[in-house]
Design a protein around this motif. Structure first.
Motif, PDB file in Angstrom:
ATOM      1  N   ILE A   1      33.468  17.526   9.698  1.00  0.00           N
ATOM      2  CA  ILE A   1      34.833  18.040   9.751  1.00  0.00           C
ATOM      3  C   ILE A   1      35.173  18.784   8.463  1.00  0.00           C
ATOM      4  O   ILE A   1      35.816  19.824   8.477  1.00  0.00           O
TER       5      ILE A   1
ATOM      6  N   MET B   1      41.418  17.346  17.741  1.00  0.00           N
ATOM      7  CA  MET B   1      41.021  18.423  18.654  1.00  0.00           C
ATOM      8  C   MET B   1      42.222  18.835  19.505  1.00  0.00           C
ATOM      9  O   MET B   1      42.287  18.641  20.722  1.00  0.00           O
TER      10      MET B   1
ATOM     11  N   GLN C   1      40.976  19.152  13.501  1.00  0.00           N
ATOM     12  CA  GLN C   1      39.653  18.858  14.036  1.00  0.00           C
ATOM     13  C   GLN C   1      39.565  17.418  14.507  1.00  0.00           C
ATOM     14  O   GLN C   1      38.882  17.120  15.487  1.00  0.00           O
TER      15      GLN C   1
ATOM     16  N   THR D   1      32.980  24.467  14.961  1.00  0.00           N
ATOM     17  CA  THR D   1      32.889  23.157  15.606  1.00  0.00           C
ATOM     18  C   THR D   1      31.728  23.201  16.600  1.00  0.00           C
ATOM     19  O   THR D   1      31.245  24.289  16.973  1.00  0.00           O
TER      20      THR D   1
ATOM     21  N   ASP E   1      43.623  21.791   8.655  1.00  0.00           N
ATOM     22  CA  ASP E   1      42.489  22.093   9.531  1.00  0.00           C
ATOM     23  C   ASP E   1      41.667  20.845   9.813  1.00  0.00           C
ATOM     24  O   ASP E   1      41.159  20.659  10.928  1.00  0.00           O
TER      25      ASP E   1
END
Length: 380
Positions: free
Chosen positions: A234, A251, A248, A320, A244
Motif C-alpha cells: 500500500i 478500496m 487503498q 494496485t 491515498d
C-alpha cells in the motif's frame, strides 16, 4: 489534536514549536503541499498548541480546558472556513452552516480529500462543485471582530483557500493588510499557485513535504494494524499520502468505479465503437461534477503509470493489483507517440468541466480524441 498524533513531519512540528517559544507566531500562515501529507492535521495541532494553558516542551498538554475543547473542535476562539455547495435552497452558503458535518469528519480523521468532504454535504441530485463564496467574507469579519473568549489567540483555519472566489479573496486581503490583534490565520492549501498573489505575499508559507515511505508504512502497521507485507504494498502506491493509503485500505467504491470507467473508455476507443462510447458519456455525465473531475485526474495518473511501465522499471510503477492486471496488456499502447497527448486531453477535459462546461460535449469530444490517439499508439 496533539502534535504527537500527526503522522511524521518531525521537522515541521519542531519548527512550529520553536516559532511559539521564540514569540514569532505570524498572524498569517500558509501550509502548502501535496494532498495527504497532513497539512490540516498540523494546522489543528498548532492551533491547539498556541492556546494550550499548560503547554509541554514540544506539545500541548491535552488535558487543560482549552485542549479538551480543541479536541472536540468546539473552542469558541477556533473558527473554520472551507468549501461549501450553493443550492436552490441556500444561495449564500457559509461554513458555519456545515460545522456539525465538518466536526464529524474531523473526529473521524483529519486526513481527507476535498471530494470526501463535498460528498458528505452534497444533497441527492446535486452535482455542483464546492467553493468559498463571497458571503463567507462577511462571516469572517464578524467572527474576528469579537474579542477572544478564552484563548490567547483567535484562530481562523481556512481549508482549501484556492477555492475562494475573487470577491472573497479581495475582502480577506484587506484583513491581512490590517491584521486584528491576537488573530492567527492558518491557510491550508494543496495548490497555492491558484490563490491571488497579493494574499500569498502577505503570508508566511511553510511547505509541508510528502511523507516518507517509512512514515506511511509505520502508520499502516501501528495505527491500522496491517501486516508488514500488506503495508509495504500500500505504501508503494500511496506515494507519501495518508489519504491515498487510506483509500487503498478500503478500496473505495469511487476508485473501483474509476477503474471500470477507464477500462471501458479505453476499450471502446480502441474498438472505435462510437455508439457505445456515447452511452459511456451519458453514464459519466450523470455523476456529480466533482466526481467527474476526480475520474479525469485518476485517468491522467493511470496514463502516466502505463507509460512508465514500458521502461521495465517496476520500482517506479505505482499500481494496485487490479490496475496492474489491466495495465500489463494496455501499457504497450501508451508510448512516446501518444502518452503526452492523451494526458493533455484528459487534463483539458478536467479544465473545461471545472469551468462548468457541458459534460456531455466535453466527454464525447474526449472520447473522439482518444480514438485517434490510441490508434496512433497502435500504429507505432
Amino acid at each position: 489534536m496533539l502534535f504527537e498524533q500527526v503522522v511524521g513531519q518531525h521537522n515541521i512540528k519542531q519548527s512550529l514549536v520553536r516559532m511559539v517559544k521564540e514569540n514569532r507566531v505570524s498572524h498569517s500562515l500558509l501550509f502548502s503541499g501535496a494532498e495527504g501529507n497532513g497539512k490540516l492535521a498540523i494546522a489543528l495541532a498548532f492551533a491547539q498548541y498556541i492556546n494550550c494553558l499548560n503547554p509541554k516542551e514540544n506539545d500541548s498538554c491535552g488535558t487543560c480546558s482549552s485542549c479538551i475543547k480543541y479536541t472536540k473542535y468546539v473552542h469558541p476562539d477556533l473558527h473554520f472556513v472551507f468549501p461549501v455547495i450553493k443550492s436552490n435552497s441556500d444561495k449564500n452558503p457559509v461554513s458555519s452552516g456545515y460545522l456539525t458535518q465538518w466536526r464529524e469528519l474531523l473526529n473521524e480523521t483529519p486526513y481527507f480529500a476535498l471530494g470526501t468532504w463535498l460528498n458528505k454535504i452534497r444533497k441527492e441530485g446535486e452535482n455542483k462543485q464546492g467553493a468559498i463564496f463571497a458571503s463567507e467574507s462577511t462571516e469572517i469579519i464578524k467572527k474576528l471582530s469579537l474579542k477572544t473568549f478564552e484563548g490567547k489567540y483567535k484562530v481562523m483555519i481556512i481549508w482549501m483557500p484556492e477555492k475562494m472566489n475573487e470577491a472573497t479573496s479581495n475582502k480577506l486581503l484587506k484583513i491581512l493588510e490590517e491584521p486584528l490583534g491576537n488573530t492567527v490565520f492558518i491557510m491550508v492549501s494543496n495548490q497555492p499557485d491558484q490563490m491571488i498573489s497579493t494574499i500569498l505575499s502577505r503570508t508566511q508559507q511553510l511547505k509541508i513535504p510528502r511523507l516518507s515511505d517509512e512514515e506511511v508504512e509505520r502508520f499502516l502497521t501501528s495505527n491500522k494494524g496491517l501486516p508488514s507485507a500488506e503495508a509495504k504494498g500500500i505504501t508503494k502506491v500511496a506515494n507519501g499520502s495518508i489519504i491515498d493509503a487510506m483509500e487503498q485500505i478500503k478500496m473505495s467504491e469511487d476508485n473501483q468505479l474509476f477503474l471500470d470507467l477507464f477500462i471501458r473508455v479505453m476499450r471502446l476507443s480502441y474498438a472505435r465503437k462510437v455508439g457505445e462510447l456515447m452511452k459511456w458519456v451519458e453514464e459519466v455525465s450523470r455523476l456529480p461534477r466533482e466526481l467527474q473531475r476526480n475520474f479525469l485526474n485518476y485517468a491522467i495518473a493511470l496514463i502516466r503509470e502505463n507509460y512508465i511501465m514500458n521502461f521495465k522499471r517496476q520500482e517506479i510503477v505505482y499500481l494496485t493489483p487490479e490496475q496492474m492486471a489491466f495495465s500489463q496488456k494496455f501499457s504497450p499502447f501508451i508510448n512516446d507517440v501518444n502518452a503526452m497527448i492523451i494526458a493533455e486531453d484528459f487534463s483539458l477535459a478536467d479544465s473545461h468541466i471545472g469551468q462548468n462546461g457541458n459534460s456531455k460535449i466535453v466527454l464525447f469530444d474526449l472520447g473522439l480524441k482518444l480514438i485517434i490517439s490510441i490508434k496512433a499508439g497502435v500504429e507505432v
